[in-house]
Design a protein around this motif. Structure first.
Motif, PDB file in Angstrom:
ATOM      1  N   GLY A 104       0.812  -1.201   0.000  1.00  0.00           N
ATOM      2  CA  GLY A 104       0.000   0.000   0.000  1.00  0.00           C
ATOM      3  C   GLY A 104       0.849   1.255   0.000  1.00  0.00           C
ATOM      4  O   GLY A 104       2.052   1.218   0.220  1.00  0.00           O
ATOM      5  N   CYS A 105       0.203   2.358  -0.261  1.00  0.00           N
ATOM      6  CA  CYS A 105       0.860   3.656  -0.338  1.00  0.00           C
ATOM      7  C   CYS A 105       1.347   4.084   1.045  1.00  0.00           C
ATOM      8  O   CYS A 105       0.583   4.090   2.015  1.00  0.00           O
ATOM      9  CB  CYS A 105      -0.146   4.668  -0.895  1.00  0.00           C
ATOM     10  SG  CYS A 105       0.391   6.375  -0.798  1.00  0.00           S
ATOM     11  N   ALA A 106       2.615   4.453   1.129  1.00  0.00           N
ATOM     12  CA  ALA A 106       3.194   4.882   2.406  1.00  0.00           C
ATOM     13  C   ALA A 106       2.462   6.089   2.980  1.00  0.00           C
ATOM     14  O   ALA A 106       2.322   6.223   4.196  1.00  0.00           O
ATOM     15  CB  ALA A 106       4.673   5.195   2.231  1.00  0.00           C
ATOM     16  N   PHE A 107       1.981   6.974   2.099  1.00  0.00           N
ATOM     17  CA  PHE A 107       1.291   8.174   2.571  1.00  0.00           C
ATOM     18  C   PHE A 107      -0.091   7.843   3.107  1.00  0.00           C
ATOM     19  O   PHE A 107      -0.509   8.372   4.136  1.00  0.00           O
ATOM     20  CB  PHE A 107       1.209   9.213   1.452  1.00  0.00           C
ATOM     21  CG  PHE A 107       2.556   9.751   1.088  1.00  0.00           C
ATOM     22  CD1 PHE A 107       3.119  10.781   1.820  1.00  0.00           C
ATOM     23  CD2 PHE A 107       3.281   9.202   0.052  1.00  0.00           C
ATOM     24  CE1 PHE A 107       4.382  11.259   1.520  1.00  0.00           C
ATOM     25  CE2 PHE A 107       4.541   9.673  -0.265  1.00  0.00           C
ATOM     26  CZ  PHE A 107       5.096  10.701   0.474  1.00  0.00           C
ATOM     27  N   ILE A 108      -0.795   6.977   2.423  1.00  0.00           N
ATOM     28  CA  ILE A 108      -2.121   6.565   2.902  1.00  0.00           C
ATOM     29  C   ILE A 108      -1.976   5.773   4.195  1.00  0.00           C
ATOM     30  O   ILE A 108      -2.682   6.029   5.176  1.00  0.00           O
ATOM     31  CB  ILE A 108      -2.863   5.756   1.818  1.00  0.00           C
ATOM     32  CG1 ILE A 108      -3.205   6.663   0.635  1.00  0.00           C
ATOM     33  CG2 ILE A 108      -4.128   5.110   2.388  1.00  0.00           C
ATOM     34  CD1 ILE A 108      -3.729   5.949  -0.591  1.00  0.00           C
ATOM     35  N   ASN A 109      -1.035   4.820   4.217  1.00  0.00           N
ATOM     36  CA  ASN A 109      -0.820   4.031   5.426  1.00  0.00           C
ATOM     37  C   ASN A 109      -0.371   4.903   6.589  1.00  0.00           C
ATOM     38  O   ASN A 109      -0.862   4.767   7.712  1.00  0.00           O
ATOM     39  CB  ASN A 109       0.216   2.929   5.168  1.00  0.00           C
ATOM     40  CG  ASN A 109      -0.272   1.897   4.177  1.00  0.00           C
ATOM     41  OD1 ASN A 109      -1.455   1.802   3.875  1.00  0.00           O
ATOM     42  ND2 ASN A 109       0.650   1.120   3.654  1.00  0.00           N
ATOM     43  N   GLY A 110       0.581   5.809   6.308  1.00  0.00           N
ATOM     44  CA  GLY A 110       1.077   6.685   7.366  1.00  0.00           C
ATOM     45  C   GLY A 110       0.009   7.609   7.903  1.00  0.00           C
ATOM     46  O   GLY A 110      -0.099   7.820   9.113  1.00  0.00           O
ATOM     47  N   HIS A 111      -0.798   8.154   6.997  1.00  0.00           N
ATOM     48  CA  HIS A 111      -1.873   9.046   7.437  1.00  0.00           C
ATOM     49  C   HIS A 111      -2.909   8.273   8.245  1.00  0.00           C
ATOM     50  O   HIS A 111      -3.382   8.752   9.280  1.00  0.00           O
ATOM     51  CB  HIS A 111      -2.533   9.732   6.247  1.00  0.00           C
ATOM     52  CG  HIS A 111      -3.461  10.824   6.635  1.00  0.00           C
ATOM     53  ND1 HIS A 111      -4.761  10.596   7.012  1.00  0.00           N
ATOM     54  CD2 HIS A 111      -3.283  12.162   6.733  1.00  0.00           C
ATOM     55  CE1 HIS A 111      -5.341  11.738   7.321  1.00  0.00           C
ATOM     56  NE2 HIS A 111      -4.458  12.707   7.155  1.00  0.00           N
ATOM     57  N   ALA A 112      -3.256   7.080   7.791  1.00  0.00           N
ATOM     58  CA  ALA A 112      -4.255   6.283   8.505  1.00  0.00           C
ATOM     59  C   ALA A 112      -3.776   5.925   9.905  1.00  0.00           C
ATOM     60  O   ALA A 112      -4.552   5.965  10.865  1.00  0.00           O
ATOM     61  CB  ALA A 112      -4.573   5.021   7.715  1.00  0.00           C
ATOM     62  N   GLU A 113      -2.495   5.599  10.029  1.00  0.00           N
ATOM     63  CA  GLU A 113      -1.969   5.175  11.322  1.00  0.00           C
ATOM     64  C   GLU A 113      -1.612   6.342  12.241  1.00  0.00           C
ATOM     65  O   GLU A 113      -1.848   6.284  13.442  1.00  0.00           O
ATOM     66  CB  GLU A 113      -0.734   4.295  11.111  1.00  0.00           C
ATOM     67  CG  GLU A 113      -0.211   3.674  12.378  1.00  0.00           C
ATOM     68  CD  GLU A 113       0.937   2.702  12.156  1.00  0.00           C
ATOM     69  OE1 GLU A 113       1.469   2.203  13.169  1.00  0.00           O
ATOM     70  OE2 GLU A 113       1.314   2.445  10.994  1.00  0.00           O
ATOM     71  N   LEU A 114      -1.067   7.411  11.672  1.00  0.00           N
ATOM     72  CA  LEU A 114      -0.510   8.474  12.515  1.00  0.00           C
ATOM     73  C   LEU A 114      -1.111   9.857  12.290  1.00  0.00           C
ATOM     74  O   LEU A 114      -0.862  10.755  13.087  1.00  0.00           O
ATOM     75  CB  LEU A 114       1.006   8.567  12.271  1.00  0.00           C
ATOM     76  CG  LEU A 114       1.810   7.303  12.504  1.00  0.00           C
ATOM     77  CD1 LEU A 114       3.238   7.500  12.023  1.00  0.00           C
ATOM     78  CD2 LEU A 114       1.766   6.890  13.956  1.00  0.00           C
ATOM     79  N   GLY A 115      -1.837  10.058  11.212  1.00  0.00           N
ATOM     80  CA  GLY A 115      -2.284  11.390  10.830  1.00  0.00           C
ATOM     81  C   GLY A 115      -3.129  12.111  11.862  1.00  0.00           C
ATOM     82  O   GLY A 115      -3.049  13.331  11.990  1.00  0.00           O
ATOM     83  N   ARG A 116      -3.920  11.366  12.622  1.00  0.00           N
ATOM     84  CA  ARG A 116      -4.772  12.026  13.626  1.00  0.00           C
ATOM     85  C   ARG A 116      -3.996  12.457  14.859  1.00  0.00           C
ATOM     86  O   ARG A 116      -4.408  13.363  15.570  1.00  0.00           O
ATOM     87  CB  ARG A 116      -5.919  11.103  14.039  1.00  0.00           C
ATOM     88  CG  ARG A 116      -6.985  10.992  12.963  1.00  0.00           C
ATOM     89  CD  ARG A 116      -8.087  10.113  13.410  1.00  0.00           C
ATOM     90  NE  ARG A 116      -7.528   8.754  13.478  1.00  0.00           N
ATOM     91  CZ  ARG A 116      -8.241   7.658  13.518  1.00  0.00           C
ATOM     92  NH1 ARG A 116      -9.538   7.727  13.552  1.00  0.00           N
ATOM     93  NH2 ARG A 116      -7.671   6.485  13.553  1.00  0.00           N
ATOM     94  N   ILE A 117      -2.846  11.795  15.108  1.00  0.00           N
ATOM     95  CA  ILE A 117      -2.101  12.136  16.325  1.00  0.00           C
ATOM     96  C   ILE A 117      -0.835  12.936  16.040  1.00  0.00           C
ATOM     97  O   ILE A 117      -0.241  13.481  16.958  1.00  0.00           O
ATOM     98  CB  ILE A 117      -1.741  10.863  17.133  1.00  0.00           C
ATOM     99  CG1 ILE A 117      -0.921   9.888  16.287  1.00  0.00           C
ATOM    100  CG2 ILE A 117      -2.988  10.204  17.682  1.00  0.00           C
ATOM    101  CD1 ILE A 117      -0.381   8.689  17.043  1.00  0.00           C
ATOM    102  N   ASP A 118      -0.439  12.997  14.773  1.00  0.00           N
ATOM    103  CA  ASP A 118       0.774  13.734  14.430  1.00  0.00           C
ATOM    104  C   ASP A 118       0.490  14.635  13.227  1.00  0.00           C
ATOM    105  O   ASP A 118       0.518  14.179  12.085  1.00  0.00           O
ATOM    106  CB  ASP A 118       1.917  12.770  14.113  1.00  0.00           C
ATOM    107  CG  ASP A 118       3.258  13.479  13.994  1.00  0.00           C
ATOM    108  OD1 ASP A 118       3.288  14.673  13.622  1.00  0.00           O
ATOM    109  OD2 ASP A 118       4.286  12.826  14.252  1.00  0.00           O
ATOM    110  N   PRO A 119       0.232  15.914  13.483  1.00  0.00           N
ATOM    111  CA  PRO A 119      -0.099  16.828  12.397  1.00  0.00           C
ATOM    112  C   PRO A 119       0.981  16.917  11.312  1.00  0.00           C
ATOM    113  O   PRO A 119       0.673  17.131  10.148  1.00  0.00           O
ATOM    114  CB  PRO A 119      -0.275  18.178  13.089  1.00  0.00           C
ATOM    115  CG  PRO A 119      -0.513  17.868  14.524  1.00  0.00           C
ATOM    116  CD  PRO A 119       0.173  16.568  14.796  1.00  0.00           C
ATOM    117  N   ALA A 120       2.255  16.734  11.679  1.00  0.00           N
ATOM    118  CA  ALA A 120       3.322  16.815  10.679  1.00  0.00           C
ATOM    119  C   ALA A 120       3.216  15.673   9.673  1.00  0.00           C
ATOM    120  O   ALA A 120       3.436  15.874   8.474  1.00  0.00           O
ATOM    121  CB  ALA A 120       4.689  16.798  11.356  1.00  0.00           C
TER     122      ALA A 120
END
Length: 193
Positions: A104-120
């Protein structure tokens, strides 16, 4: 979004190891000790190169964005027609999705896992998606296609990325390419009569 300086050899080993582990397990369960072991580095070597797991997540996302931009540049060099260049994006996605290591896409995976807790991390993902859409907007302008079509093309790209991860197949890229070709045909610059 891409780093302004090149990674050192140690940083490259560390970010490659982090990318491998994040892709395989997600970010949360992976520890700095895991990354050091995967990279063949002592923990102090790793933390000297990247002081935190968050710094490694950022480095991995920047690396993926750089790879995306290099792929787009290659597609541009190989395409004379901007419409072919649009379709080439989906060909590139198909190559990515066919790779056995694709999870899967690193950006989609990263946002899904961390996006809500890490704004950066959320901002890095948003910047990547905005860059994809901006590139497609430029291609549409060069092809004489209305700019709003780029939004639909961008959704086809992102939908294909998600579909490929869920289905573990390259088929979503082929379906998205067909959708893109159909969209572009509505605005055919050379209609037949």
């Amino acid at each position: 979004m891409t780093p302004t300086t090149r990674e050192t050899a140690v940083q490259r080993r560390a970010s490659t190891a982090a990318d491998t582990l994040f892709t395989r397990h997600g970010v949360t369960p992976v520890t700095m000790d895991d990354i050091a072991a995967e990279a063949g580095l002592a923990l102090d070597e790793l933390t000297a190169a990247y002081p935190s797991k968050r710094a490694l997540v950022v480095a991995v996302l920047q690396r993926w964005h750089g790879a995306w931009r290099r792929a787009l540049d290659g597609i541009a060099r190989a395409s004379e027609d901007p419409r072919d260049e649009v379709l080439g994006v989906f060909g590139y996605l198909e190559q990515c999705f066919a790779d056995e290591g694709w999870r899967g896409c690193a950006f989609i995976n990263g946002h899904a896992e961390l996006g809500r807790i890490d704004p950066a991390i959320a901002e890095l993902a948003q910047a990547h998606f905005a860059d994809v859409e901006a590139h497609l907007t430029q291609l549409c302008a060069r092809a004489g296609v209305p700019s709003h079509v780029a939004q639909a093309l961008s959704l086809l790209v992102e939908g294909a990325r998600v579909g490929s991860a869920v289905q573990r197949s390259a088929q979503p890229a082929r379906a998205a390419r067909l959708g893109a070709a159909m969209l572009l045909s509505v605005y055919d610059a050379h209609p037949t009569s």
